[in-house]
Scaffold this motif. Structure first.
Motif: not given
Length: 52
Positions: A24, A26, A32
C-alpha cells in the motif's frame, strides 16, 4: 467460490499480501494505488475469516 478456497489458492503469497508497506505504500512518484489498498484489506479479512 468461498473464502476458504480463495485463501487456499493464494496463501503462498501471504508474505506479500500481508506486507502493508510494500503493498500500500507510495510508488516512485509518491502516488498510492487504491487497488492495492483494497487488495490488502480484502486479504486481511479473508485470513481472519478463515482462521476463525
Amino acid at each position: 467460490m468461498t473464502l476458504q478456497s480463495v485463501f487456499e489458492q493464494y496463501k503462498h503469497f501471504d508474505h506479500l499480501l500481508s506486507d502493508h508497506e510494500w503493498l500500500t505504500g507510495p510508488d516512485e512518484e509518491g502516488h498510492r494505488d487504491i487497488r492495492m489498498i483494497i487488495l490488502y484489506d480484502c486479504w486481511q479479512a479473508i485470513k481472519e475469516a478463515v482462521q476463525e
